[in-house]
Design a protein around this motif. Structure first.
Motif, PDB file in Angstrom:
ATOM      1  N   ASN A 151      38.614 -26.073   5.250  1.00 57.03           N
ATOM      2  CA  ASN A 151      37.637 -27.178   4.845  1.00 57.03           C
ATOM      3  C   ASN A 151      37.564 -28.438   5.455  1.00 57.03           C
ATOM      4  N   LEU A 152      37.694 -28.498   6.691  1.00 53.35           N
ATOM      5  CA  LEU A 152      37.691 -29.601   7.721  1.00 53.35           C
ATOM      6  C   LEU A 152      36.347 -29.729   8.418  1.00 53.35           C
ATOM      7  N   GLU A 153      35.556 -30.738   8.149  1.00 48.65           N
ATOM      8  CA  GLU A 153      34.231 -30.648   8.582  1.00 48.65           C
ATOM      9  C   GLU A 153      34.421 -30.656  10.115  1.00 48.65           C
ATOM     10  N   GLY A 154      33.658 -29.995  10.876  1.00 52.01           N
ATOM     11  CA  GLY A 154      33.492 -29.688  12.183  1.00 52.01           C
ATOM     12  C   GLY A 154      34.827 -29.034  12.900  1.00 52.01           C
ATOM     13  N   GLU A 155      35.531 -28.473  12.067  1.00 47.64           N
ATOM     14  CA  GLU A 155      36.617 -27.622  12.778  1.00 47.64           C
ATOM     15  C   GLU A 155      37.003 -26.344  12.076  1.00 47.64           C
ATOM     16  N   LYS A 156      37.438 -25.343  12.755  1.00 45.74           N
ATOM     17  CA  LYS A 156      37.844 -24.279  12.400  1.00 45.74           C
ATOM     18  C   LYS A 156      39.045 -23.652  13.090  1.00 45.74           C
ATOM     19  N   ALA A 157      39.971 -22.895  12.286  1.00 48.63           N
ATOM     20  CA  ALA A 157      40.978 -22.403  13.089  1.00 48.63           C
ATOM     21  C   ALA A 157      40.869 -21.000  13.062  1.00 48.63           C
ATOM     22  N   LEU A 158      40.818 -20.213  14.157  1.00 47.73           N
ATOM     23  CA  LEU A 158      40.379 -18.644  14.202  1.00 47.73           C
ATOM     24  C   LEU A 158      41.915 -18.178  14.880  1.00 47.73           C
ATOM     25  N   VAL A 159      42.404 -17.232  13.935  1.00 44.65           N
ATOM     26  CA  VAL A 159      43.350 -16.392  14.160  1.00 44.65           C
ATOM     27  C   VAL A 159      43.177 -14.912  14.580  1.00 44.65           C
ATOM     28  N   VAL A 160      43.125 -14.680  15.840  1.00 38.36           N
ATOM     29  CA  VAL A 160      42.868 -13.398  16.451  1.00 38.36           C
ATOM     30  C   VAL A 160      44.005 -12.627  16.983  1.00 38.36           C
ATOM     31  N   ARG A 161      43.501 -11.371  17.062  1.00 36.80           N
ATOM     32  CA  ARG A 161      44.699 -10.556  17.722  1.00 36.80           C
ATOM     33  C   ARG A 161      44.212  -9.903  19.031  1.00 36.80           C
ATOM     34  N   GLN A 162      45.021  -9.964  19.871  1.00 35.37           N
ATOM     35  CA  GLN A 162      44.633  -9.583  21.533  1.00 35.37           C
ATOM     36  C   GLN A 162      45.601  -8.533  21.705  1.00 35.37           C
ATOM     37  N   PRO A 163      45.266  -7.607  22.739  1.00 29.62           N
ATOM     38  CA  PRO A 163      46.110  -6.436  23.284  1.00 29.62           C
ATOM     39  C   PRO A 163      47.235  -7.081  23.835  1.00 29.62           C
ATOM     40  N   ILE A 164      48.497  -6.411  23.805  1.00 32.16           N
ATOM     41  CA  ILE A 164      49.622  -7.111  24.398  1.00 32.16           C
ATOM     42  C   ILE A 164      49.891  -6.965  25.805  1.00 32.16           C
ATOM     43  N   GLY A 165      49.130  -6.047  26.284  1.00 32.10           N
ATOM     44  CA  GLY A 165      49.073  -5.741  27.995  1.00 32.10           C
ATOM     45  C   GLY A 165      49.477  -4.303  28.320  1.00 32.10           C
ATOM     46  N   VAL A 166      50.162  -4.136  29.074  1.00 30.78           N
ATOM     47  CA  VAL A 166      50.716  -3.101  29.604  1.00 30.78           C
ATOM     48  C   VAL A 166      52.068  -2.384  29.110  1.00 30.78           C
ATOM     49  N   VAL A 167      51.867  -1.277  28.554  1.00 36.47           N
ATOM     50  CA  VAL A 167      53.015  -0.727  27.695  1.00 36.47           C
ATOM     51  C   VAL A 167      53.601   0.479  28.353  1.00 36.47           C
ATOM     52  N   VAL A 168      55.056   0.355  28.454  1.00 35.82           N
ATOM     53  CA  VAL A 168      55.917   1.455  28.723  1.00 35.82           C
ATOM     54  C   VAL A 168      56.480   2.267  27.585  1.00 35.82           C
ATOM     55  N   ALA A 169      56.029   3.469  27.630  1.00 38.03           N
ATOM     56  CA  ALA A 169      56.303   4.376  26.479  1.00 38.03           C
ATOM     57  C   ALA A 169      57.448   5.457  27.096  1.00 38.03           C
ATOM     58  N   ILE A 170      58.507   5.393  26.620  1.00 45.44           N
ATOM     59  CA  ILE A 170      59.551   6.195  26.906  1.00 45.44           C
ATOM     60  C   ILE A 170      60.055   7.070  25.603  1.00 45.44           C
TER      61      ILE A 170
END
Length: 502
Positions: A151-170
């Motif tokens: 509730n801050l005027e003119g401000e927002k904080a966005l919490v997002v999830r992004q893919p971690i990258g290249v995965v090695v699956a063993i």
């Protein structure tokens, strides 16, 4: 459906898809950038049928050059794959699951030959793995970020999830398709790309799976498979600068080495490691339920899985009746060729087989009593394979390997207890903590024990497969992190906070 009916359907499937049938049992290369990739070494590894000792195929023997090629392909693909709409990635995963079901008999036939598990169990693995892909796909569409209400005027904080990258699956040999789908099923819809490294004992089914994903429409480089011996390429897979995360299922010692190496490079890990799972059978337990459940779970896949029943603690007042019942049930199990209506096949190789042999000898030396099984099966049907019968050892204690070390074979130890508090203490007296089981006629007692047992999952009054929508993983030396459900999807993302002023 009987095993004989399954086998007929396999042959029908192979006839319908003749081009696939001809490619099933022959020399197979790495699968990189949606095409077969000849190994840099020019060398191949023989894949052996553990029932007959026959060669059922060969796979490439990878080296560091092959690792670099696979990870470079995955790294390039990640730059575009992560930008694809989630709905598109999910659509491809549903199509991959559909094709897995279409070719399930062919893959199961291949898996039965390289692993030795009864055919019906192999078919079930393919079907259940396809179900997991479908579940992960739908759950991926429900992943969300957050906007805290500051509730801050003119401000927002966005919490997002992004893919971690290249995965090695063993992945290990015992459930090569399911354990791989637990990883790729979460990684791919979240926008990660994957380089898979299957066990050299069971690589053929994984390589076939990669071809199926290509047929489903996955772009080049999104899902790659490299084969070879772990000690030759393992460090390169973990240390390579393109690798962002390692998802490993296997032995505790290997997992700890991977974890240490990954930590040195600040790479993310999910480690699902060994188990030595206890069962507590209380005085008031219903033995007509407990005994069949324990026998079925202990000897499935010839005991070659991490959260199987390994040690059983039985109240002293029902101990003799319990041992008699499970011995009779174990004696009904048929051990043999995977295409002959068997309940159990062979151990996958000599090293795995010897775990059971060593632990039985150790228990006998220390006062244990073998109630059934206990030595390698021999004769015309068994001499070429590593067949070990369902084995029950009574009169055990914690000086024995069977009660303290992972067996990964069809051997269980049974021990008396006098109080519930003693039983919980014995159950927790282990460096492992993957799974535990309780049978009690009093629900409150079962729930209290479940809360006190040090394990990632606890079953009360039944034993069945873990559900797709709840987390699976261990504590203590049994691993780090969780797979399945939304928890598994979250493990392939990084959180990012974006501060927005407007």
């Amino acid at each position: 459906m009987t095993t004989d009916e399954c086998y007929v359907l396999i042959r029908h499937s192979l006839t319908r898809h003749s081009s696939l049938a001809h490619s099933t049992f022959k020399k197979m290369e790495h699968f990189i950038n949606n095409q077969r990739h000849t190994p840099d070494s020019g060398q191949y590894i023989e894949v052996i049928n553990p029932c007959t000792a026959e060669v059922v195929g060969t796979c490439a023997r990878g080296n560091t050059a092959d690792v670099h090629a696979a990870l470079t392909s995955a790294g390039a693909a990640f730059q575009t794959w992560k930008k694809q709409p989630a709905a598109h990635r999910v659509k491809l995963q549903h199509e991959a699951a559909r094709l897995m079901r279409l070719y399930s008999y062919e893959i199961a036939d291949m898996l039965a030959r390289e692993l030795g598990r009864p055919l019906a169990g192999c078919i079930h693995e393919i079907s259940r793995s396809a179900d997991l892909l479908d579940f992960y796909a739908e759950e991926a569409l429900r992943m969300k970020g957050e906007i805290p209400l500051h509730n801050l005027e003119g401000e927002k904080a966005l919490v997002v999830r992004q893919p971690i990258g290249v995965v090695v699956a063993i992945t290990p040999f015992n459930y090569p398709i399911t354990l791989l789908c637990m990883k790729i099923g979460a990684a791919l819809p979240m926008g990660c790309t994957v380089v898979a490294k299957p066990s050299e004992d069971t690589p053929l089914s994984t390589l076939r799976l990669a071809e199926i994903f290509k047929e489903a429409g996955y772009p080049e480089g999104v899902f790659n498979v490299i084969t070879g011996y772990g000690h030759e390429i393992g460090n390169a897979l973990v240390e390579h600068p393109i690798t962002s995360k390692i998802a490993f299922t296997g032995g505790t010692n290997t997992g700890k080495r991977i974890g240490a190496l990954a930590a040195a490079h600040n790479k993310r890990v999910t480690l699902e490691l060994g188990g030595q799972s206890p069962v507590i059978v209380c005085e008031e337990a219903d033995l007509s339920v407990a005994c069949p459940a324990i026998v079925k779970h202990a000897f499935a896949n010839s005991g070659q899985f991490c959260y199987r029943v390994n040690r059983v603690y039985v109240h002293q007042n029902v101990y003799e009746a319990f041992v008699e019942k499970i011995t009779a049930l174990a004696n009904r199990l048929k051990v043999g060729d995977p295409f002959s209506n068997s309940d159990m096949g062979p151990m996958v190789n000599r090293k795995i087989y010897q775990n059971s042999e060593v632990q039985v000898a150790d228990a006998l030396q220390k006062g244990g009593t073998v109630k059934t099984g206990g030595s390698r099966l021999t004769g015309e049907d068994y001499d070429k394979g590593w067949f070990f019968p369902p084995t029950i050892i009574a009169d055990t204690n914690h000086s024995m390997k069977i009660m303290t070390e992972e067996t990964f074979g069809p051997v269980i130890g049974v021990m008396k207890f006098s109080t519930n508090e003693e039983a919980v203490a014995l159950g927790n007296d282990s460096e492992y903590g993957l799974a535990a089981y309780v049978f009690s006629g009093q629900l409150g007692t079962g729930l209290r024990m479940a809360e006190e047992l040090e394990a990632g999952s606890v079953w009360v009054n039944n034993i069945h497969r873990s559900y797709q929508d709840v987390p699976f993983g261990g504590v203590k030396q049994s691993g780090i992190g969780r797979e399945k459900g939304r928890y598994g999807l979250e493990a392939y993302t990084e959180l990012k906070t974006i501060y927005l002023n407007y």
